[in-house]
Design a protein around this motif. Structure first.
Motif, short mmCIF file in Angstrom:
data_model
loop_
_atom_site.label_atom_id
_atom_site.label_comp_id
_atom_site.label_asym_id
_atom_site.label_seq_id
_atom_site.Cartn_x
_atom_site.Cartn_y
_atom_site.Cartn_z
N SER A 389 0.84 -1.20 0.00
CA SER A 389 0.00 0.00 0.00
C SER A 389 0.87 1.24 0.00
O SER A 389 1.91 1.30 0.67
CB SER A 389 -0.91 0.00 1.22
OG SER A 389 -1.74 1.14 1.22
N GLY A 415 -3.42 1.64 -2.93
CA GLY A 415 -3.77 2.50 -1.80
C GLY A 415 -3.87 3.96 -2.22
O GLY A 415 -4.44 4.28 -3.27
N THR A 416 -3.27 4.83 -1.45
CA THR A 416 -3.41 6.28 -1.67
C THR A 416 -2.10 6.85 -2.22
O THR A 416 -1.04 6.62 -1.64
CB THR A 416 -3.75 6.98 -0.35
OG1 THR A 416 -4.96 6.40 0.18
CG2 THR A 416 -3.95 8.47 -0.56
N ARG A 422 1.25 11.77 -8.08
CA ARG A 422 0.23 12.28 -8.99
C ARG A 422 0.82 13.27 -9.99
O ARG A 422 0.47 13.26 -11.17
CB ARG A 422 -0.91 12.92 -8.19
CG ARG A 422 -1.63 11.93 -7.28
CD ARG A 422 -2.71 12.58 -6.43
NE ARG A 422 -3.85 12.98 -7.24
CZ ARG A 422 -4.28 14.22 -7.41
NH1 ARG A 422 -3.64 15.23 -6.82
NH2 ARG A 422 -5.33 14.48 -8.15
N ARG A 549 -6.92 7.90 -10.16
CA ARG A 549 -6.44 8.31 -8.85
C ARG A 549 -5.09 9.01 -8.93
O ARG A 549 -4.71 9.75 -8.01
CB ARG A 549 -6.34 7.09 -7.93
CG ARG A 549 -7.67 6.39 -7.66
CD ARG A 549 -7.47 5.01 -7.04
NE ARG A 549 -6.77 4.10 -7.96
CZ ARG A 549 -6.59 2.81 -7.74
NH1 ARG A 549 -7.06 2.25 -6.62
NH2 ARG A 549 -5.96 2.04 -8.61
#
Length: 594
Positions: A389, A415-416, A422, A549
């Motif tokens: 993650s 996960g994040t 990004r 995401r």
């Protein structure tokens, strides 16, 4: 189908093998010996028998070479492999950054004039040896038998699988028409063909001599009459004799050199791919040798309508497999039990479920976290990393189908993501979009387009050390020339050429990002206006969602955001009806408008 990849030589085996080679060099009075990653056909991929570089050094990359001297052994690798090579070779080998450091310059720095440099003339092109001879005046370049073969006690046998026919419904043009078309364009009495993918395309045949690449290892001579002599290993071509017909003579491969000495008139070779041994044999026989590109290269690269339709069909089924895989990954990865090998095994399983897969098109690249920064990473039991993650996962893969070859890379977050993830991902995606949207005049080569994919990264002080795109074959090699999108590709792009579009960004020890679609060159839609010129553009073949995401919408222009949304709408339109309800629901969410 999955096989864990391991170099034939582990670091502890490298020193004794190197010592054995140096002992033989001393016996032969050779001061340096060149060990390329090559075979007699000068292809990118080699059979186990020809994996001399990997056997000697442990380096398993798809490009590079070793130069062994009495006191130093340099392993020359480009930017894709500078992390990988350090993990694979023993410290008796010295990594050398190439092409920044050229072989001739390195030799000049390490050997005195008069030194003898040995090489296997089957494993180096005529152009390569001519260039070395020009730069190394005062040194002796000595053609010899292969010294690595002499110290390799359990060297595998040569490939022996029989050839197969590529049916007209997939090839799109009879081989008689291809032979006549190319023969009419010859400006010599004959052309020697040494690259198996050229012979495969010309004669509408395939093989299984090179893993993942359906090429038939062979040599051929194309005559101005349109007739061909094909030279292949024992038993390899007998089953396709009826397909070949009476205008194609079938001969044992050990008769090839004799045939070279009997060609009359002018003989054409491609010095970039023809082995030095063949060029020398022709010259010694008194032939008039003409240098010209392999006559199959451009015709093979420019796909006919049947081949393009096949590519679209292959990408449709491959896209379905990829979507099923990504939906599975999204469900399983958060549970924390997956490893890279689990991911590769699952993906190859989804492709196999199409019931149309002939093979994967290359060893699947699956890099979790810092492994993703190794551009051509291959997972093994020793390197297998957990999918964790908070880390990026880079998966580069493809399939070989009877009607087309696929190659796709997707990078996803488990996960994040961080803001850094990004932003870097979005810059790479902007590069994909720039290539996808561009219109360009006829005559433009890939070197003119390469900077478009890099510009968003350059503005942030970032870049990547590989080309932006390579040509792709039609149920042939996943890397196909002569076209490409890179600083070095000056071949004019033409309608029908299939290429990859794959910018990336790699941070050693942290993560790697690459996004790859295949595209086909097409005439650009006409624009209004008296000054509008005829131009070319790209149509996208690959339709699989990007990871929303990881997209930083604030970095996108309105046009870029619209392109992504349109791409995702097209993905739903092409794939959704062929998916089960649960996967279709996942796809709809993955393709939601930004």
């Amino acid at each position: 189908m999955f096989q864990t990849f391991a170099a034939q030589t582990t670091p502890d085996q490298g020193p004794p093998r190197l010592a054995a080679l140096r002992a033989l060099m001393r016996d032969r009075s050779i001061d340096a010996f060149i060990v390329p990653r090559a075979d007699a056909h000068q292809g990118e991929y080699v059979a186990p028998r020809d994996a001399r570089l990997a056997w000697l050094t442990g380096f398993s990359g798809s490009a590079g070479f070793c130069v062994v001297l009495r006191d130093i052994a340099g392993v020359f690798i480009d930017g894709r492999y500078r992390v990988q090579v350090r993990a694979e070779v023993a410290d008796v080998f010295t990594p050398v950054h190439w092409p920044e450091t050229q072989l001739a310059d390195w030799v000049l720095d390490h050997l005195p004039k008069g030194a003898v440099i040995g090489f296997d003339p089957w494993l180096h092109s005529a152009a390569e040896i001519a260039q070395l001879a020009d730069k190394l005046e005062g040194y002796e370049l000595r053609a010899t038998d292969n010294l690595v073969d002499a110290i390799w006690p359990d060297q595998p046998l040569a490939p022996a699988a029989p050839f197969t026919v590529q049916a007209l419904e997939f090839a799109g043009e009879p081989h008689a028409d291809k032979r006549a078309r190319l023969a009419n364009a010859l400006t010599a009495d004959a052309a020697v063909l040494t690259q198996p993918d050229s012979i495969a395309w010309l004669l509408n045949i395939r093989g299984s001599d090179i893993e993942r690449n359906p090429v038939p290892q062979s040599f051929a001579i194309l005559y101005a009459s349109g007739k061909v002599d094909l030279f292949a290993g024992a038993g390899k071509a007998e089953s396709i004799r009826d397909h070949l017909g009476t205008d194609i003579g079938l001969h044992a491969i050990d008769q090839f050199e004799t045939a070279l000495g009997q060609i009359s008139g002018m003989v054409q070779i491609d010095p970039k791919s023809c082995p030095e041994h063949i060029a020398t044999t022709l010259q010694n026989a008194g032939a008039s040798v003409k240098h010209a590109p392999d006559p199959c290269l451009l015709p093979k690269a420019i796909k006919n309508p049947t081949e393009i339709a096949g590519a679209k069909a292959a990408h449709h089924r491959d896209g379905l497999a990829m979507v099923r895989f990504l939906a599975w990954l999204d469900a399983q990865a958060p549970k924390g039990h997956l490893t890279e090998i689990d991911v590769v095994t699952a993906l190859e399983g989804f492709r196999a479920q199409t019931n149309a897969l002939r093979d994967i098109s290359f060893e699947t690249i699956c890099g979790a976290g810092p492994n993703g920064a190794i551009v051509h990473y291959r997972v093994s039991a020793d390197t297998n990393r957990a999918v964790k993650s908070g880390e990026l996962l880079l998966v580069d893969s493809g399939g070989q189908y009877i009607d087309g070859t696929t190659d796709i890379t997707r990078t996803v977050i488990i996960g994040t993501p961080t803001e850094d993830h990004r932003q870097c991902y979005t810059r790479v995606l902007q590069g994909v979009i720039a290539i996808s949207r561009i219109r360009f005049p006829k005559g433009v080569g890939g070197q003119h387009l390469d900077a478009l994919a890099r510009a968003p990264l350059w503005l942030a002080g970032q870049d990547y050390d590989h080309g932006t795109g390579h040509g792709v074959g039609s149920y042939l090699s996943v890397h196909e020339g002569p076209q490409g999108i890179s600083r070095r590709s000056d071949v004019a792009l033409a309608a029908g050429m299939i290429l990859s579009n794959e910018p990336g960004y790699y941070r050693e020890g942290a993560f790697g990002i690459r996004i790859e679609n295949l595209i086909v060159t097409v005439p650009a839609p006409a624009l209004a206006g008296a000054d509008a010129r005829d131009m070319l553009a790209f149509d996208t073949l690959t339709y699989v969602p990007f990871d929303r995401r990881l997209i930083d919408v604030a970095l996108l222009s309105d046009a870029e955001r619209d392109w992504i949304d349109q791409y995702h709408r097209q993905t739903i339109g092409l794939l959704a009806s062929d998916l089960d309800e649960a996967t279709r629901s996942w796809l709809t969410a993955a393709c939601a408008p930004l």
